[in-house]
Design a protein around this motif. Structure first.
Motif, mmCIF file in Angstrom:
data_model
loop_
_atom_site.group_PDB
_atom_site.id
_atom_site.type_symbol
_atom_site.label_atom_id
_atom_site.label_comp_id
_atom_site.label_asym_id
_atom_site.label_seq_id
_atom_site.Cartn_x
_atom_site.Cartn_y
_atom_site.Cartn_z
ATOM 1 N N ARG A 109 30.489 12.732 101.558
ATOM 2 C CA ARG A 109 29.566 12.527 100.436
ATOM 3 C C ARG A 109 28.876 11.199 100.649
ATOM 4 O O ARG A 109 29.164 10.486 101.613
ATOM 5 C CB ARG A 109 30.327 12.537 99.109
ATOM 6 C CG ARG A 109 31.345 11.402 99.006
ATOM 7 C CD ARG A 109 32.231 11.588 97.795
ATOM 8 N NE ARG A 109 33.118 10.486 97.586
ATOM 9 C CZ ARG A 109 32.979 9.582 96.615
ATOM 10 N NH1 ARG A 109 31.951 9.632 95.799
ATOM 11 N NH2 ARG A 109 33.864 8.625 96.460
ATOM 12 N N GLN A 155 28.062 5.583 96.615
ATOM 13 C CA GLN A 155 27.932 5.951 95.206
ATOM 14 C C GLN A 155 29.244 6.570 94.729
ATOM 15 O O GLN A 155 29.919 7.240 95.489
ATOM 16 C CB GLN A 155 26.812 6.975 95.006
ATOM 17 C CG GLN A 155 25.442 6.436 95.283
ATOM 18 C CD GLN A 155 24.384 7.483 94.997
ATOM 19 O OE1 GLN A 155 24.671 8.574 94.521
ATOM 20 N NE2 GLN A 155 23.142 7.138 95.291
ATOM 21 N N TRP A 156 29.553 6.328 93.455
ATOM 22 C CA TRP A 156 30.768 6.924 92.898
ATOM 23 C C TRP A 156 30.594 8.401 92.650
ATOM 24 O O TRP A 156 31.501 9.182 92.867
ATOM 25 C CB TRP A 156 31.161 6.217 91.593
ATOM 26 C CG TRP A 156 31.726 4.850 91.813
ATOM 27 C CD1 TRP A 156 31.144 3.672 91.455
ATOM 28 C CD2 TRP A 156 32.943 4.507 92.460
ATOM 29 N NE1 TRP A 156 31.942 2.615 91.838
ATOM 30 C CE2 TRP A 156 33.052 3.112 92.454
ATOM 31 C CE3 TRP A 156 33.958 5.252 93.049
ATOM 32 C CZ2 TRP A 156 34.140 2.439 93.007
ATOM 33 C CZ3 TRP A 156 35.052 4.586 93.597
ATOM 34 C CH2 TRP A 156 35.126 3.199 93.577
ATOM 35 N N LYS A 157 29.429 8.799 92.150
ATOM 36 C CA LYS A 157 29.202 10.208 91.853
ATOM 37 C C LYS A 157 29.018 10.987 93.149
ATOM 38 O O LYS A 157 28.398 10.497 94.086
ATOM 39 C CB LYS A 157 27.964 10.386 90.980
ATOM 40 C CG LYS A 157 28.181 9.975 89.559
ATOM 41 C CD LYS A 157 27.022 10.410 88.702
ATOM 42 C CE LYS A 157 27.387 10.201 87.249
ATOM 43 N NZ LYS A 157 26.490 10.919 86.378
ATOM 44 N N ALA A 158 29.548 12.178 93.152
ATOM 45 C CA ALA A 158 29.412 13.048 94.324
ATOM 46 C C ALA A 158 29.013 14.439 93.871
ATOM 47 O O ALA A 158 29.568 14.964 92.901
ATOM 48 C CB ALA A 158 30.734 13.113 95.093
ATOM 49 N N LYS A 159 28.071 14.997 94.577
ATOM 50 C CA LYS A 159 27.683 16.377 94.298
ATOM 51 C C LYS A 159 28.855 17.271 94.680
ATOM 52 O O LYS A 159 29.421 17.124 95.765
ATOM 53 C CB LYS A 159 26.446 16.694 95.140
ATOM 54 C CG LYS A 159 25.790 17.998 94.839
ATOM 55 C CD LYS A 159 24.459 18.069 95.563
ATOM 56 C CE LYS A 159 24.465 19.249 96.493
ATOM 57 N NZ LYS A 159 23.203 19.404 97.200
ATOM 58 N N SER A 194 34.642 6.743 101.169
ATOM 59 C CA SER A 194 33.581 5.925 100.599
ATOM 60 C C SER A 194 33.896 4.442 100.770
ATOM 61 O O SER A 194 35.044 4.013 100.658
ATOM 62 C CB SER A 194 33.446 6.245 99.113
ATOM 63 O OG SER A 194 32.638 5.294 98.468
ATOM 64 N N ARG A 210 38.549 3.784 89.393
ATOM 65 C CA ARG A 210 37.509 4.526 90.119
ATOM 66 C C ARG A 210 37.943 4.794 91.555
ATOM 67 O O ARG A 210 37.658 5.848 92.118
ATOM 68 C CB ARG A 210 36.204 3.751 90.110
ATOM 69 C CG ARG A 210 35.478 3.803 88.807
ATOM 70 C CD ARG A 210 34.171 3.073 88.911
ATOM 71 N NE ARG A 210 33.390 3.237 87.709
ATOM 72 C CZ ARG A 210 32.261 2.605 87.469
ATOM 73 N NH1 ARG A 210 31.774 1.759 88.374
ATOM 74 N NH2 ARG A 210 31.614 2.802 86.352
ATOM 75 N N SER A 232 40.416 7.681 91.652
ATOM 76 C CA SER A 232 39.682 8.937 91.466
ATOM 77 C C SER A 232 38.850 9.271 92.703
ATOM 78 O O SER A 232 38.782 10.427 93.116
ATOM 79 C CB SER A 232 38.771 8.845 90.244
ATOM 80 O OG SER A 232 39.523 8.698 89.081
ATOM 81 N N GLY A 233 38.227 8.250 93.278
ATOM 82 C CA GLY A 233 37.410 8.464 94.474
ATOM 83 C C GLY A 233 38.242 8.930 95.654
ATOM 84 O O GLY A 233 37.830 9.823 96.411
#
Length: 108
Positions: free
Chosen positions: A20, A24-28, A56, A71, A74-75
């Protein structure tokens, strides 16, 4: 899945990829279609080709800051789930001590 095409063009014998966006923390979310394309490409390229997923750059399990640590947990969980889903068995990341030092230098 395009990584295998590029690897073949370059004559590579192994791959290291990000699953990913690494900054960035958000991932599709991975779709079933994306997973199937990945596995098909890997099978066509040769399943004996070593593949490593690089975690990441944001993950810092040694962070003294609670939000960053949460975070990071979670990541990392997400990274491991993506490895499971794509059948990648090797993972790598930066050492937390280095990241902790960097985070303290930039955010005293």
């Amino acid at each position: 899945h395009l990584a295998f095409e590029r690897a073949q063009e370059l004559g590579l014998e192994s791959l290291q990829i990000f699953s990913r966006n690494q900054s960035q923390w958000k991932a599709k979310p991975l779709t079933q279609e994306a997973i199937e394309l990945w596995l098909t490409a890997w099978n066509e390229y040769g399943r004996s080709t070593p593949v490593v997923v690089h975690a990441s750059y944001l993950i810092n399990l040694a962070s003294p800051r609670d939000l960053l640590w949460q975070r990071s947990c979670s990541g990392l969980r997400l990274e491991l789930e993506r490895c499971r889903d794509t059948e990648v068995r090797a993972r790598t990341a930066h050492r937390p001590e280095q990241l902790r030092w960097l985070s303290l230098q930039h955010h005293p």
